[in-house]
Design an enzyme around this catalytic site. Structure first.
Site, PDB file in Angstrom:
ATOM      1  N   LEU A   1       0.825  -1.221   0.000  1.00 28.40           N
ATOM      2  CA  LEU A   1       0.000   0.000   0.000  1.00 28.40           C
ATOM      3  C   LEU A   1       0.859   1.271   0.000  1.00 28.40           C
ATOM      4  CD1 LEU A   1      -2.873  -1.103   2.443  1.00 28.40           C
ATOM      5  CD2 LEU A   1      -2.795  -1.294  -0.058  1.00 28.40           C
TER       6      LEU A   1
ATOM      7  N   PHE B   1       3.415  -6.545 -10.783  1.00 26.20           N
ATOM      8  CA  PHE B   1       3.209  -5.099 -10.976  1.00 26.20           C
ATOM      9  C   PHE B   1       4.015  -4.273  -9.974  1.00 26.20           C
ATOM     10  CE2 PHE B   1      -1.029  -6.973 -11.993  1.00 26.20           C
ATOM     11  CZ  PHE B   1      -1.231  -6.475 -13.270  1.00 26.20           C
TER      12      PHE B   1
ATOM     13  N   SER C   1       7.738  -1.403 -19.705  1.00 26.68           N
ATOM     14  CA  SER C   1       7.247  -0.110 -20.181  1.00 26.68           C
ATOM     15  C   SER C   1       7.875   0.226 -21.525  1.00 26.68           C
ATOM     16  CB  SER C   1       7.641   0.959 -19.163  1.00 26.68           C
ATOM     17  OG  SER C   1       7.482   2.244 -19.697  1.00 26.68           O
TER      18      SER C   1
ATOM     19  N   TYR D   1      14.313   4.978 -13.627  1.00 27.79           N
ATOM     20  CA  TYR D   1      13.112   4.119 -13.630  1.00 27.79           C
ATOM     21  C   TYR D   1      13.163   3.149 -14.813  1.00 27.79           C
ATOM     22  CZ  TYR D   1       8.341   2.809 -14.936  1.00 27.79           C
ATOM     23  OH  TYR D   1       7.237   2.102 -15.330  1.00 27.79           O
TER      24      TYR D   1
ATOM     25  N   LYS E   1      13.445  -1.183 -15.295  1.00 27.31           N
ATOM     26  CA  LYS E   1      12.610  -2.061 -16.132  1.00 27.31           C
ATOM     27  C   LYS E   1      13.495  -2.947 -17.018  1.00 27.31           C
ATOM     28  CE  LYS E   1       8.646  -0.891 -14.633  1.00 27.31           C
ATOM     29  NZ  LYS E   1       7.976  -1.845 -13.757  1.00 27.31           N
TER      30      LYS E   1
ATOM     31  N   ASN F   1       1.454  13.044 -15.098  1.00 26.99           N
ATOM     32  CA  ASN F   1       1.006  12.530 -16.397  1.00 26.99           C
ATOM     33  C   ASN F   1      -0.186  13.311 -16.927  1.00 26.99           C
ATOM     34  OD1 ASN F   1       1.860   9.472 -14.933  1.00 26.99           O
ATOM     35  ND2 ASN F   1       2.938  10.321 -16.696  1.00 26.99           N
TER      36      ASN F   1
ATOM     37  N   ARG G   1       1.733  10.371 -28.298  1.00 23.28           N
ATOM     38  CA  ARG G   1       1.881   9.119 -27.553  1.00 23.28           C
ATOM     39  C   ARG G   1       0.784   8.145 -27.968  1.00 23.28           C
ATOM     40  NH1 ARG G   1       5.645  11.646 -26.652  1.00 23.28           N
ATOM     41  NH2 ARG G   1       6.680  12.201 -24.706  1.00 23.28           N
TER      42      ARG G   1
ATOM     43  N   ARG H   1       8.967  19.998 -21.622  1.00 23.43           N
ATOM     44  CA  ARG H   1       9.388  19.364 -20.377  1.00 23.43           C
ATOM     45  C   ARG H   1      10.703  18.628 -20.660  1.00 23.43           C
ATOM     46  NH1 ARG H   1       5.326  15.023 -17.649  1.00 23.43           N
ATOM     47  NH2 ARG H   1       5.778  13.943 -19.593  1.00 23.43           N
TER      48      ARG H   1
HETATM   49  P1  NAD Z   1       0.785   1.837  -9.019  1.00 24.72           P
HETATM   50  O1  NAD Z   1       1.777   2.619  -8.254  1.00 24.72           O
HETATM   51  O2  NAD Z   1      -0.622   2.289  -9.027  1.00 24.72           O
HETATM   52  O3  NAD Z   1       0.818   0.295  -8.547  1.00 24.72           O
HETATM   53  C1  NAD Z   1       1.988  -0.316  -8.059  1.00 24.72           C
HETATM   54  C2  NAD Z   1       1.636  -0.985  -6.747  1.00 24.72           C
HETATM   55  O4  NAD Z   1       2.801  -1.621  -6.213  1.00 24.72           O
HETATM   56  C3  NAD Z   1       1.130  -0.007  -5.677  1.00 24.72           C
HETATM   57  O5  NAD Z   1      -0.115  -0.468  -5.183  1.00 24.72           O
HETATM   58  C4  NAD Z   1       2.206  -0.055  -4.593  1.00 24.72           C
HETATM   59  O6  NAD Z   1       1.652   0.118  -3.301  1.00 24.72           O
HETATM   60  C5  NAD Z   1       2.791  -1.441  -4.809  1.00 24.72           C
HETATM   61  N1  NAD Z   1       4.174  -1.615  -4.360  1.00 24.72           N
HETATM   62  C6  NAD Z   1       5.275  -0.865  -4.661  1.00 24.72           C
HETATM   63  N2  NAD Z   1       6.366  -1.396  -4.073  1.00 24.72           N
HETATM   64  C7  NAD Z   1       5.957  -2.497  -3.390  1.00 24.72           C
HETATM   65  C8  NAD Z   1       6.620  -3.458  -2.599  1.00 24.72           C
HETATM   66  N3  NAD Z   1       7.923  -3.397  -2.338  1.00 24.72           N
HETATM   67  N4  NAD Z   1       5.887  -4.462  -2.047  1.00 24.72           N
HETATM   68  C9  NAD Z   1       4.552  -4.544  -2.256  1.00 24.72           C
HETATM   69  N5  NAD Z   1       3.875  -3.662  -3.016  1.00 24.72           N
HETATM   70  C10 NAD Z   1       4.572  -2.644  -3.563  1.00 24.72           C
HETATM   71  O7  NAD Z   1       1.337   1.707 -10.507  1.00 24.72           O
HETATM   72  P2  NAD Z   1       0.607   1.195 -11.826  1.00 24.72           P
HETATM   73  O8  NAD Z   1       0.359   2.370 -12.684  1.00 24.72           O
HETATM   74  O9  NAD Z   1      -0.511   0.293 -11.471  1.00 24.72           O
HETATM   75  O10 NAD Z   1       1.801   0.373 -12.475  1.00 24.72           O
HETATM   76  C11 NAD Z   1       1.957  -1.008 -12.242  1.00 24.72           C
HETATM   77  C12 NAD Z   1       3.253  -1.450 -12.881  1.00 24.72           C
HETATM   78  O11 NAD Z   1       3.230  -1.116 -14.271  1.00 24.72           O
HETATM   79  C13 NAD Z   1       4.489  -0.783 -12.304  1.00 24.72           C
HETATM   80  O12 NAD Z   1       5.536  -1.736 -12.261  1.00 24.72           O
HETATM   81  C14 NAD Z   1       4.815   0.303 -13.313  1.00 24.72           C
HETATM   82  O13 NAD Z   1       6.174   0.617 -13.328  1.00 24.72           O
HETATM   83  C15 NAD Z   1       4.381  -0.365 -14.611  1.00 24.72           C
HETATM   84  N6  NAD Z   1       4.032   0.611 -15.655  1.00 24.72           N
HETATM   85  C16 NAD Z   1       3.105   1.567 -15.392  1.00 24.72           C
HETATM   86  C17 NAD Z   1       2.793   2.505 -16.386  1.00 24.72           C
HETATM   87  C18 NAD Z   1       1.791   3.588 -16.111  1.00 24.72           C
HETATM   88  O14 NAD Z   1       1.749   4.535 -16.875  1.00 24.72           O
HETATM   89  N7  NAD Z   1       0.951   3.501 -15.096  1.00 24.72           N
HETATM   90  C19 NAD Z   1       3.414   2.447 -17.631  1.00 24.72           C
HETATM   91  C20 NAD Z   1       4.344   1.435 -17.867  1.00 24.72           C
HETATM   92  C21 NAD Z   1       4.643   0.508 -16.870  1.00 24.72           C
HETATM   93  C1  UD1 Z   2       5.781   8.998 -18.928  1.00 24.08           C
HETATM   94  C2  UD1 Z   2       6.994   8.127 -18.650  1.00 24.08           C
HETATM   95  C3  UD1 Z   2       6.712   6.689 -18.981  1.00 24.08           C
HETATM   96  C4  UD1 Z   2       5.429   6.209 -18.359  1.00 24.08           C
HETATM   97  C5  UD1 Z   2       4.296   7.165 -18.783  1.00 24.08           C
HETATM   98  C6  UD1 Z   2       2.953   6.807 -18.245  1.00 24.08           C
HETATM   99  C7  UD1 Z   2       8.889   9.575 -19.189  1.00 24.08           C
HETATM  100  C8  UD1 Z   2      10.105   9.761 -20.033  1.00 24.08           C
HETATM  101  N1  UD1 Z   2       8.128   8.537 -19.446  1.00 24.08           N
HETATM  102  O1  UD1 Z   2       5.578   9.001 -20.308  1.00 24.08           O
HETATM  103  O2  UD1 Z   2       7.775   5.896 -18.484  1.00 24.08           O
HETATM  104  O3  UD1 Z   2       5.155   4.910 -18.813  1.00 24.08           O
HETATM  105  O4  UD1 Z   2       4.638   8.477 -18.323  1.00 24.08           O
HETATM  106  O5  UD1 Z   2       2.980   6.806 -16.845  1.00 24.08           O
HETATM  107  O6  UD1 Z   2       8.611  10.355 -18.298  1.00 24.08           O
HETATM  108  N2  UD1 Z   2       2.084  16.584 -21.082  1.00 24.08           N
HETATM  109  C9  UD1 Z   2       1.677  17.912 -21.077  1.00 24.08           C
HETATM  110  N3  UD1 Z   2       1.268  18.462 -19.899  1.00 24.08           N
HETATM  111  C10 UD1 Z   2       1.234  17.755 -18.722  1.00 24.08           C
HETATM  112  C11 UD1 Z   2       1.639  16.376 -18.751  1.00 24.08           C
HETATM  113  C12 UD1 Z   2       2.070  15.839 -19.945  1.00 24.08           C
HETATM  114  O7  UD1 Z   2       1.714  18.591 -22.101  1.00 24.08           O
HETATM  115  O8  UD1 Z   2       0.854  18.316 -17.680  1.00 24.08           O
HETATM  116  C13 UD1 Z   2       2.504  15.979 -22.357  1.00 24.08           C
HETATM  117  C14 UD1 Z   2       3.927  15.447 -22.356  1.00 24.08           C
HETATM  118  O9  UD1 Z   2       4.825  16.449 -22.758  1.00 24.08           O
HETATM  119  C15 UD1 Z   2       3.815  14.293 -23.352  1.00 24.08           C
HETATM  120  C16 UD1 Z   2       2.387  13.787 -23.173  1.00 24.08           C
HETATM  121  O10 UD1 Z   2       1.670  14.842 -22.549  1.00 24.08           O
HETATM  122  O11 UD1 Z   2       3.953  14.769 -24.668  1.00 24.08           O
HETATM  123  C17 UD1 Z   2       2.294  12.543 -22.302  1.00 24.08           C
HETATM  124  O12 UD1 Z   2       2.968  12.792 -21.063  1.00 24.08           O
HETATM  125  P1  UD1 Z   2       2.864  11.767 -19.829  1.00 24.08           P
HETATM  126  O13 UD1 Z   2       1.431  11.456 -19.573  1.00 24.08           O
HETATM  127  O14 UD1 Z   2       3.640  12.365 -18.718  1.00 24.08           O
HETATM  128  O15 UD1 Z   2       3.524  10.442 -20.343  1.00 24.08           O
HETATM  129  P2  UD1 Z   2       4.959  10.212 -21.057  1.00 24.08           P
HETATM  130  O16 UD1 Z   2       5.828  11.398 -20.868  1.00 24.08           O
HETATM  131  O17 UD1 Z   2       4.722   9.698 -22.409  1.00 24.08           O
END
Ligand code: NAD
Ligand code: UD1
Length: 338
Positions: free
Chosen positions: A33, A80, A124, A149, A153, A199, A231, A292
């Site tokens: 959590l 995850f 990712s 980060y 991965k 994001n 994206r 950014r």
């Molecule tokens: P999230 O942070 O919502 O979920 C990750 C969960 O892992 C959380 O509930 C956190 O409490 C738990 N956690 C972290 N460290 C832990 C530990 N040591 N032991 C037990 N639980 C732990 O993130 P998400 O968006 O659901 O992402 C899930 C996975 O997908 C992550 O590995 C993330 O890097 C990967 N990922 C996410 C995105 C994205 O944009 N959300 C994109 C690419 C990859």
């Molecule tokens: C980022 C992470 C990626 C992760 C993804 C989703 C990096 C290099 N990569 O990607 O690892 O998987 O988030 O969690 O950081 N933008 C705006 N205004 C904002 C926010 C974003 O204009 O307030 C634009 C960014 O410039 C980009 C697009 O929106 O062009 C998407 O951004 P974001 O959602 O942060 O994702 P990524 O940067 O693609």
């Protein structure tokens, strides 16, 4: 089939848990959590009628995880758990390497001890680094990361590959997610970032709910169709369903396979703003700001491999993603703290 979801209380894990229950799997969640709420469990129960088995443990802690594996007859794992904020990973690289790698190493030790040999891993698209030849990325393209980060991965991908090479019964599916947004149609579970979102979509929904005054569009001078970053946004429910296909694949194959999970469509920041306005009948105020640091102009998935081999295809479009993101945010102004 009993499936362990490490980090299963998080954004993608909770949506995957719902899809697993709906398809007759028995998910077991292990989560400390650190970035999620215990309330997720009640929400999952409201959606599916079943509360998942839950262990509040650190996945990097051998004894806790070992106990879980003794008590539950786990067949496969979806991993995850980890930290995911790119910006934070620059500030605290050791924290990122320690958590993301140690969780994996402990998990592999415990899986080996209990004879569990199927794992699906949350990787990712960030592992592709800056695309050199084309923005359309397939799984054969070279990998290289720009941030700590992303390196975690890539390192975990390599650790899992090496494990599958050493142990012939082992099956690893690496899923490279593009940009997950959206939420379950119920509006009961969704993305719940801490503090001001980094994001795009959570930032937009917080502007829509008037917690933030306007969206900052990071640059309009990129080499893209309208100058803003492009994206591949994918609905989190499509992404969750990809995990079920990956589990089916892992059940039938040994070795390592990697799949992109994306739609194949590149959308600009302004495409997302316009789709959000249209889907939800509201204007999103924005200002064009500086780029950014570290942002890439354009990339999107080639999802052909997952389409053909996993028989998986994203079904939701950007309109659906914007509608469902807003449905979650407007019903949960403060996320799970409401
Ligand atoms: P999230 O942070 O919502 O979920 C990750 C969960 O892992 C959380 O509930 C956190 O409490 C738990 N956690 C972290 N460290 C832990 C530990 N040591 N032991 C037990 N639980 C732990 O993130 P998400 O968006 O659901 O992402 C899930 C996975 O997908 C992550 O590995 C993330 O890097 C990967 N990922 C996410 C995105 C994205 O944009 N959300 C994109 C690419 C990859
Ligand atoms: C980022 C992470 C990626 C992760 C993804 C989703 C990096 C290099 N990569 O990607 O690892 O998987 O988030 O969690 O950081 N933008 C705006 N205004 C904002 C926010 C974003 O204009 O307030 C634009 C960014 O410039 C980009 C697009 O929106 O062009 C998407 O951004 P974001 O959602 O942060 O994702 P990524 O940067 O693609």
């Amino acid at each position: 089939m009993k499936v362990l979801l490490t980090g299963g209380a998080g954004y993608i894990g909770s949506h995957t848990c719902v899809e697993l229950i709906n398809s007759g799997y028995e998910p077991v969640i292990a989560d400390n959590l650190s970035n999620s709420s215990i309330k997720v469990l009640d929400r999952i129960e409201k959606i599916t009628g079943k509360k998942p088995i839950f262990y509040e443990i650190d996945v990097a802690d051998f004894d806790s995880l070992d106990k879980l594996f003794f008590e539950q007859d786990i067949d496969a794992v979806i991993h995850f758990a980890g930290y995911k904020a790119v910006g934070e990973s620059y500030m605290f690289p050791v924290k990122y390497y320690r958590n993301n790698i140690n969780t994996t190493l402990t998990l592999l030790d415990v899986m080996k001890k209990h004879g569990v040999n199927k794992i699906v891993f949350s990787s990712s698209a960030t592992v592709y680094g800056i695309p050199k030849t084309t923005p359309c990325l397939d799984e054969t393209m070279p990998t290289c990361c720009a941030n700590p980060y992303g390196w975690t991965k890539l390192f975990v991908e390599q650790i899992l590959r090496d494990t599958a090479t050493a142990e012939k019964e082992f099956s690893v599916v690496l899923l490279r997610y593009f940009n997950p947004i959206g939420a379950h149609e119920s509006g009961l579970i969704g993305d719940n970032p801490n503090g001001i979102p980094n994001n795009l979509m959570p930032y937009i929904t917080q502007v829509a709910v008037k917690k933030l005054p306007y969206l900052r569009v990071f640059g309009n001078d990129y080499n893209t169709k309208d100058g803003t970053g492009v994206r591949d946004y994918i609905h989190v429910v499509d992404l969750a369903r990809g995990h079920l296909k990956a589990l089916e694949y892992a059940d039938k194959h040994n070795g390592t396979e990697v799949f992109n999970l994306g739609t194949g469509n590149g959308c600009s920041v302004l495409d997302v703003v316009n789709a959000f306005s249209k889907a939800n009948d509201m204007e999103i105020p924005y200002q064009i700001c500086d780029r950014r640091p570290g942002d890439i102009d354009e990339y999107f998935a080639n999802p052909k491999k997952a389409n053909e081999i996993l028989n998986w295809k994203a079904e939701f479009d950007l309109f659906d993603m914007c509608r469902d993101s807003w449905n979650w945010q407007k019903n949960n102004k403060n996320g799970y703290d409401d």
